[in-house]
Scaffold this motif. Sequence first.
Motif, PDB file in Angstrom:
ATOM      1  N   LEU A 127      -7.349  -4.693   2.355  1.00  0.00           N
ATOM      2  CA  LEU A 127      -7.316  -3.263   2.038  1.00  0.00           C
ATOM      3  C   LEU A 127      -8.548  -2.845   1.231  1.00  0.00           C
ATOM      4  N   ALA A 128      -9.035  -3.754   0.420  1.00  0.00           N
ATOM      5  CA  ALA A 128     -10.203  -3.458  -0.413  1.00  0.00           C
ATOM      6  C   ALA A 128     -11.474  -3.304   0.415  1.00  0.00           C
ATOM      7  N   THR A 129     -11.450  -3.694   1.687  1.00  0.00           N
ATOM      8  CA  THR A 129     -12.630  -3.503   2.543  1.00  0.00           C
ATOM      9  C   THR A 129     -12.776  -2.054   2.991  1.00  0.00           C
ATOM     10  N   VAL A 130     -11.723  -1.265   2.799  1.00  0.00           N
ATOM     11  CA  VAL A 130     -11.775   0.156   3.150  1.00  0.00           C
ATOM     12  C   VAL A 130     -12.596   0.892   2.092  1.00  0.00           C
ATOM     13  N   SER A 131     -13.466   1.754   2.553  1.00  0.00           N
ATOM     14  CA  SER A 131     -14.355   2.500   1.659  1.00  0.00           C
ATOM     15  C   SER A 131     -13.551   3.289   0.627  1.00  0.00           C
ATOM     16  N   GLY A 132     -13.889   3.106  -0.643  1.00  0.00           N
ATOM     17  CA  GLY A 132     -13.231   3.836  -1.729  1.00  0.00           C
ATOM     18  C   GLY A 132     -11.986   3.156  -2.266  1.00  0.00           C
ATOM     19  N   VAL A 133     -11.710   1.926  -1.794  1.00  0.00           N
ATOM     20  CA  VAL A 133     -10.517   1.221  -2.265  1.00  0.00           C
ATOM     21  C   VAL A 133     -10.928  -0.072  -2.971  1.00  0.00           C
ATOM     22  N   SER A 134     -10.660  -0.124  -4.274  1.00  0.00           N
ATOM     23  CA  SER A 134     -10.928  -1.339  -5.046  1.00  0.00           C
ATOM     24  C   SER A 134      -9.732  -2.268  -4.906  1.00  0.00           C
ATOM     25  N   GLU A 135      -9.868  -3.485  -5.414  1.00  0.00           N
ATOM     26  CA  GLU A 135      -8.740  -4.420  -5.357  1.00  0.00           C
ATOM     27  C   GLU A 135      -7.557  -3.890  -6.164  1.00  0.00           C
ATOM     28  N   MET A 136      -7.850  -3.285  -7.291  1.00  0.00           N
ATOM     29  CA  MET A 136      -6.782  -2.742  -8.139  1.00  0.00           C
ATOM     30  C   MET A 136      -6.047  -1.605  -7.408  1.00  0.00           C
ATOM     31  N   ARG A 137      -6.827  -0.741  -6.788  1.00  0.00           N
ATOM     32  CA  ARG A 137      -6.214   0.373  -6.059  1.00  0.00           C
ATOM     33  C   ARG A 137      -5.447  -0.156  -4.843  1.00  0.00           C
ATOM     34  N   LYS A 170      -3.818  -2.941  -4.640  1.00  0.00           N
ATOM     35  CA  LYS A 170      -2.526  -3.419  -5.145  1.00  0.00           C
ATOM     36  C   LYS A 170      -1.554  -2.256  -5.334  1.00  0.00           C
ATOM     37  N   GLU A 171      -2.066  -1.163  -5.918  1.00  0.00           N
ATOM     38  CA  GLU A 171      -1.225   0.017  -6.162  1.00  0.00           C
ATOM     39  C   GLU A 171      -0.748   0.633  -4.845  1.00  0.00           C
ATOM     40  N   LEU A 172      -1.641   0.673  -3.867  1.00  0.00           N
ATOM     41  CA  LEU A 172      -1.283   1.262  -2.581  1.00  0.00           C
ATOM     42  C   LEU A 172      -0.265   0.401  -1.829  1.00  0.00           C
ATOM     43  N   ILE A 173      -0.398  -0.896  -1.922  1.00  0.00           N
ATOM     44  CA  ILE A 173       0.582  -1.791  -1.300  1.00  0.00           C
ATOM     45  C   ILE A 173       1.953  -1.582  -1.933  1.00  0.00           C
ATOM     46  N   LYS A 174       1.955  -1.501  -3.258  1.00  0.00           N
ATOM     47  CA  LYS A 174       3.201  -1.282  -3.991  1.00  0.00           C
ATOM     48  C   LYS A 174       3.821   0.067  -3.602  1.00  0.00           C
ATOM     49  N   ALA A 175       2.986   1.106  -3.524  1.00  0.00           N
ATOM     50  CA  ALA A 175       3.470   2.445  -3.162  1.00  0.00           C
ATOM     51  C   ALA A 175       3.995   2.472  -1.730  1.00  0.00           C
ATOM     52  N   ALA A 176       3.328   1.753  -0.831  1.00  0.00           N
ATOM     53  CA  ALA A 176       3.771   1.703   0.574  1.00  0.00           C
ATOM     54  C   ALA A 176       5.116   0.999   0.685  1.00  0.00           C
ATOM     55  N   LYS A 177       5.287  -0.087  -0.061  1.00  0.00           N
ATOM     56  CA  LYS A 177       6.563  -0.812  -0.037  1.00  0.00           C
ATOM     57  C   LYS A 177       7.692   0.057  -0.584  1.00  0.00           C
ATOM     58  N   LEU A 178       7.404   0.769  -1.659  1.00  0.00           N
ATOM     59  CA  LEU A 178       8.401   1.663  -2.250  1.00  0.00           C
ATOM     60  C   LEU A 178       8.775   2.777  -1.268  1.00  0.00           C
ATOM     61  N   LYS A 187       1.832  -1.539   7.932  1.00  0.00           N
ATOM     62  CA  LYS A 187       0.607  -2.354   7.896  1.00  0.00           C
ATOM     63  C   LYS A 187      -0.007  -2.378   6.504  1.00  0.00           C
ATOM     64  N   ILE A 188       0.082  -1.251   5.815  1.00  0.00           N
ATOM     65  CA  ILE A 188      -0.447  -1.208   4.446  1.00  0.00           C
ATOM     66  C   ILE A 188       0.472  -2.009   3.520  1.00  0.00           C
ATOM     67  N   ALA A 189       1.778  -1.839   3.674  1.00  0.00           N
ATOM     68  CA  ALA A 189       2.737  -2.565   2.829  1.00  0.00           C
ATOM     69  C   ALA A 189       2.609  -4.073   3.009  1.00  0.00           C
ATOM     70  N   ASP A 190       2.340  -4.512   4.232  1.00  0.00           N
ATOM     71  CA  ASP A 190       2.219  -5.936   4.530  1.00  0.00           C
ATOM     72  C   ASP A 190       0.784  -6.458   4.410  1.00  0.00           C
ATOM     73  N   ILE A 230       2.099   8.049   1.637  1.00  0.00           N
ATOM     74  CA  ILE A 230       1.981   7.055   0.562  1.00  0.00           C
ATOM     75  C   ILE A 230       1.303   7.713  -0.637  1.00  0.00           C
ATOM     76  N   LYS A 231       1.885   7.508  -1.801  1.00  0.00           N
ATOM     77  CA  LYS A 231       1.317   8.070  -3.022  1.00  0.00           C
ATOM     78  C   LYS A 231      -0.094   7.527  -3.215  1.00  0.00           C
ATOM     79  N   GLY A 232      -1.052   8.445  -3.369  1.00  0.00           N
ATOM     80  CA  GLY A 232      -2.437   8.054  -3.581  1.00  0.00           C
ATOM     81  C   GLY A 232      -3.291   8.065  -2.319  1.00  0.00           C
TER      82      GLY A 232
END
Length: 118
Positions: free
Chosen positions: A37-47, A49-57, A28-31, A7-9
């Motif tokens: 996901l934001a509960t993971v250390s180093g992942v903000s809500e904005m990031r 969203k980007e990771l979910i989008k990247a996983a779906k792609l 699991k990340i895409a869904d 996954i990108k990022g």
Amino acid sequence: MNEIIKIKGVGPVLAKAFTKKGFGNIEKIADGKVADLATVSGVSEMRAKELIKAAKLLLKNLALTEAARKAKPEKSADKSAAKSKKKKKKAKLEKKEKKIKKKEKKNKKKNKKKKKKK
């Protein structure tokens, strides 16, 4: 290593953190939900969203690649292309051989004429 690294990022450290939180694969990340996901250390809500989008792609691209692979009979296309190349090479070699034989004949004739003159 974990497949989510595709996954990108997502690098090795983040992949490990996601796996510890229960997000061990791309699906699991895409869904996943942004808040989860934001509960993971180093992942903000904005990031998140980007990771979910990247996983779906990524899932979409993987599905398209797999579908194309199944739909396309690679071997038959490769074989016909290889046969075509072989035919072209063979024809080229035959043409060269004809030229060489022609030159040899010409040289023999010249040599005979030279011998007759002597």
